[in-house]
Design an enzyme around this catalytic site. Sequence first.
Site, PDB file in Angstrom:
ATOM      1  N   ALA A  91       0.837  -1.217   0.000  1.00 31.82           N
ATOM      2  CA  ALA A  91       0.000   0.000   0.000  1.00 31.82           C
ATOM      3  C   ALA A  91       0.867   1.261   0.000  1.00 31.82           C
ATOM      4  O   ALA A  91       1.967   1.266  -0.559  1.00 31.82           O
ATOM      5  CB  ALA A  91      -0.984  -0.031   1.169  1.00 31.82           C
ATOM      6  N   SER A  92       0.385   2.309   0.639  1.00 30.39           N
ATOM      7  CA  SER A  92       1.027   3.626   0.526  1.00 30.39           C
ATOM      8  C   SER A  92       2.372   3.728   1.231  1.00 30.39           C
ATOM      9  O   SER A  92       3.056   4.748   1.113  1.00 30.39           O
ATOM     10  CB  SER A  92       0.090   4.703   1.080  1.00 30.39           C
ATOM     11  OG  SER A  92      -1.090   4.790   0.307  1.00 30.39           O
ATOM     12  N   THR A  93       2.780   2.688   1.975  1.00 32.89           N
ATOM     13  CA  THR A  93       4.082   2.744   2.638  1.00 32.89           C
ATOM     14  C   THR A  93       5.235   2.813   1.640  1.00 32.89           C
ATOM     15  O   THR A  93       6.354   3.196   2.012  1.00 32.89           O
ATOM     16  CB  THR A  93       4.285   1.519   3.535  1.00 32.89           C
ATOM     17  OG1 THR A  93       4.166   0.330   2.752  1.00 32.89           O
ATOM     18  CG2 THR A  93       3.254   1.501   4.658  1.00 32.89           C
ATOM     19  N   VAL A  94       4.971   2.463   0.360  1.00 32.46           N
ATOM     20  CA  VAL A  94       6.047   2.482  -0.636  1.00 32.46           C
ATOM     21  C   VAL A  94       6.145   3.817  -1.363  1.00 32.46           C
ATOM     22  O   VAL A  94       7.040   3.995  -2.198  1.00 32.46           O
ATOM     23  CB  VAL A  94       5.855   1.349  -1.672  1.00 32.46           C
ATOM     24  CG1 VAL A  94       5.857  -0.005  -0.996  1.00 32.46           C
ATOM     25  CG2 VAL A  94       4.571   1.539  -2.466  1.00 32.46           C
ATOM     26  N   LYS A  95       5.290   4.749  -1.048  1.00 30.94           N
ATOM     27  CA  LYS A  95       5.315   6.026  -1.774  1.00 30.94           C
ATOM     28  C   LYS A  95       6.627   6.788  -1.616  1.00 30.94           C
ATOM     29  O   LYS A  95       7.115   7.388  -2.587  1.00 30.94           O
ATOM     30  CB  LYS A  95       4.118   6.873  -1.363  1.00 30.94           C
ATOM     31  CG  LYS A  95       2.798   6.320  -1.912  1.00 30.94           C
ATOM     32  CD  LYS A  95       1.574   7.090  -1.440  1.00 30.94           C
ATOM     33  CE  LYS A  95       0.301   6.505  -2.041  1.00 30.94           C
ATOM     34  NZ  LYS A  95      -0.935   7.163  -1.551  1.00 30.94           N
TER      35      LYS A  95
END
Length: 660
Positions: free
Chosen positions: A336-340
């Site tokens: 999810a958004s943790t890789v942004k």
Amino acid sequence: MFFLRSRPQRQPRNNDFELRLFKKRLVVAFIFMILLSLVLLGNLVYLQVYCYSKYQTRANDNRIKLVPQAPSRGLIYDRNHIVLADNRPLFSLEIIPENSRNLRNDIEDLKELLNLELESDDIDRITERTRFQRKFLPVTIAENLTEIQVATFAVNKYRFPGARIEAKLKRYYPFSETFTHTIGYVARINQQDLSQLEARGKINNYAATNDIGKQGIEKYYEDLLHGISGYREVEVDSHSREIRTLNQVSPTPGNDITLTIDARLQLKAQHLLHRKRGAVVMMNPRNGEILAMFSSPTYDPNPFVRGIKSREYRDLINNPDRPLINRVTQGGYAPASTVKPLMIIMGLNEELITSSTRFFGGPFFQLPGSTHKFRDWRKWGHGWMDIFRAVEISADTFFYDLAFRAGIDRINRYMNKFGMGRHTGIDIYEESLGNMPSKSWKKKRFKKDWVPGDTVSIGIGQGYWTATLLQLARAHAILTQNGRNIRPHLLRFASDPTGINPTTYIEPDENIALPVRDSKYWDYARTGMCLVINGPEGTGKKAFAHTPYTVCGKSGTAQIVGIKQDARYNASALKETHRDNGLFVAFANKDNPEVLVAVIVENMGGAGRVAAPTARAMLDEYFRIRNTPCTADELVALKEQYRAEEEQEDLERQKESKKR
């Protein structure tokens, strides 16, 4: 007329001829005897001189027997030298059939006297076993006797001349389920283990060993922990009974292992995940030391040591919460958004964005020529933003656009450098690769071509992308260290209790995993993560309010099932296992980070609900106990405190459910 037959005249004896014949025969017989004597003498010389060592060895083999002796297994400690895996005496009841007046009656009397859990079938198996072995060899009746049972037998031993109590060292895990997925366990050696030991040329070292490492640290460092077997050289009679000991070589104990784990942080993680499915991993991002690694739910490893019963193992296998899975290293989750922040590094280095890029984030993103709408998590959009605000507010449309312009090939190449889709190198074998998708992967897996819409979803860590929690933690550790490769590890050092061999350490990896054009790119990504916690619109601002330390982090909410274009997410309308997973990654302090924590909580909604508060609580505990030693008694008291709080929490939950 009678005719008389004349009698033939006897020839005179030739004494000289007979004497010569006798002498010839005597000479031949004498020569034959001499030859036989020479053959006998030659064979005697051959056996006694030339074959002396060969037949001496055979004679000694009949007279002398080597009895192997198992080494004591090395202990496992946490970083404060608190024992996590111990060796404790296990008392077993044995009986020598030839010394028993009536074997079956003695076993039944012992069963009644010591209250042993033996059925008629068990007694049948014990007596049947004696038929296929020598009567002077002992047969085990029961294991793991209590101190009361041992004392009772000692008082009544005179009634059972063939019975005796034997003490053996057996592995014991004093904190039971707290460290199971980290330490693993030992269990009885099976046929597969024997085949592997034989292939590695180590089978002789296990002649007196019953158990071997099966999971976790116990398995990975088996060679260090096991030690070297010794032996007793004993003289035996013709029935192989021991007469006396001629020589003894003591076994070399296994190495003691000290882990990087802090047991206080491990207990804290267990407490925070009580009655939840999820995992926590905390590490030092500078050197990869794992400070806590807990997967929930867990299980007690001690039954595996004594020999787990079929019913117990079946309950573990059939448990829908899958306690046997290590969710830190084996759970595959959409990141999810943790890789942004990682996508920001890729975009900057590929010159797709700059520190001054301006982007208007509407309510959705559309591919050219397509009517499909990739919606933002905020239904009215975010308006104008730069790269820092894009990370702070976790704007999906910004990263949809970035991923589309980058393409899956570039994303795949960069995320591989961050360790996605690769083993982290952690020192346990139970680790999954996750999945960092590519065009070739989809073609092989689904027999379909990669399409631009697949890439758009990858931009926010969804779609075909899955990662383990440890991979996510390692990727952010690389980010904090400006691209330096970080190898997560659990071994702090291994020490030989005899002092003969040198201490073993894991050396840090100084290689650069991901070089970039400008070192400022790393700072830009970290600045965006700090705004997540400290910025006016940060998604983690509430959970980390008023911390005495500076935190940077990133939340993530991973969808389990797809939602229709115009539908809204409604957790109450979904099955529990279809609800969103919450993730959070955080490190502190901002400058030269010393600790990093990653959290996954399954099916409990967005990251802000449980994952972020869990990460906050772990960091609070780290800074509270940092540089503070701990004793075993203090740790036991802490465990009891957490247990009391959990029992109170369970009572309150039951009261609430009754009200409903």
